[in-house]
Design a protein around this motif. Structure first.
Motif, PDB file in Angstrom:
ATOM      1  N   SER A  33     -41.344  -4.239  42.710  1.00  0.00           N
ATOM      2  CA  SER A  33     -42.731  -4.595  42.394  1.00  0.00           C
ATOM      3  C   SER A  33     -43.750  -3.650  43.024  1.00  0.00           C
ATOM      4  CB  SER A  33     -43.023  -6.032  42.863  1.00  0.00           C
ATOM      5  OG  SER A  33     -42.187  -6.947  42.202  1.00  0.00           O
ATOM      6  N   LEU A  89     -44.073 -12.284  33.043  1.00  0.00           N
ATOM      7  CA  LEU A  89     -43.368 -11.069  33.456  1.00  0.00           C
ATOM      8  C   LEU A  89     -43.294 -10.057  32.316  1.00  0.00           C
ATOM      9  CD1 LEU A  89     -40.379 -12.531  35.525  1.00  0.00           C
ATOM     10  CD2 LEU A  89     -42.463 -11.494  36.397  1.00  0.00           C
ATOM     11  N   LEU A 183     -38.176  -4.817  34.708  1.00  0.00           N
ATOM     12  CA  LEU A 183     -38.894  -6.097  34.694  1.00  0.00           C
ATOM     13  C   LEU A 183     -38.869  -6.719  33.304  1.00  0.00           C
ATOM     14  CD1 LEU A 183     -40.541  -7.905  36.641  1.00  0.00           C
ATOM     15  CD2 LEU A 183     -42.593  -6.803  35.759  1.00  0.00           C
ATOM     16  N   ALA A 187     -37.348 -10.300  32.266  1.00  0.00           N
ATOM     17  CA  ALA A 187     -38.121 -11.280  31.502  1.00  0.00           C
ATOM     18  C   ALA A 187     -37.342 -11.756  30.275  1.00  0.00           C
ATOM     19  CB  ALA A 187     -39.455 -10.666  31.069  1.00  0.00           C
TER      20      ALA A 187
END
Length: 200
Positions: A33, A89, A183, A187
């Motif tokens: 992140s 996300l 990511l 998701a």
């Protein structure tokens, strides 16, 4: 008081703490992140590391005790919660990959809470993992694992500026796109794993 201390000593299990800690570390993925944190800091001017870490920690511990009950009370099951988190996300990942801005908030102080504390740190994946861990491990061990992860999260948030200087703008752009794809995959996986349960 002595009985309480003895009970805590008996229930604390280093193996459980380590396992729960590693599960949460993988789900929170604060390293992955970093590009998002840097991007948020640019949008908001700064990120309140202490506020974000404390709020995320409180949310996680609260959810450990009353998460399932709260969701049941408002008529939301864990799967619906996870699917909602997957959408958030997904859009954050699109921002990273395409270099566009979907999330916009003129109130800069909120960058510490949304989307940083929730859903990036204490997101749907983290919350559902906490509910799963609760079924297997002692509560005290999960709390210790949460606190350990929050300390590490705070350290990463606090040093995001230094990390940015080390990587440089070009390095950040490359990492942002790489982790954007990761990511996005998370998701999609979170969505696919929970959407079937909604129609059963």
């Amino acid at each position: 008081m002595t009985e309480v201390i003895t009970l805590i000593r008996e229930t604390i299990n280093l193996r459980e703490i380590f396992t729960a800690g590693m599960v949460l570390f993988a789900v929170i993925d604060i390293i992955g992140s970093i590009p998002i944190i840097i991007d948020l800091r640019k949008k908001a001017g700064h990120v309140e590391s202490e506020k974000a870490a404390i709020v995320a920690g409180i949310l996680m511990i609260l959810f450990l005790f009353v998460g399932k009950e709260i969701l049941n009370l408002i008529g939301i099951d864990v799967n619906s919660f996870a699917v909602a988190g997957a959408f958030i996300l997904f859009f954050i990942a699109l921002e990273m990959i395409l270099g566009i801005t979907l999330y916009k908030d003129d109130a800069h102080e909120t960058a510490s809470i949304v989307p940083l504390a929730f859903p990036l740190i204490a997101g749907a994946g983290t919350m559902t993992s906490i509910l799963s861990l609760r079924a297997e491990y002692e509560t005290i061990n999960i709390i210790v694992a949460i606190i350990m992860n929050i300390i590490f999260v705070y350290a990463v948030l606090k040093s995001s500026g230094k990390i940015e200087r080390i990587l440089g703008q070009q390095g950040i752009n490359v990492i942002r796109k790489i982790f954007g794809v990761i990511l996005l995959a998370i998701a999609v996986k979170l969505f696919a794993a929970n959407i079937q349960s909604l129609f059963q």
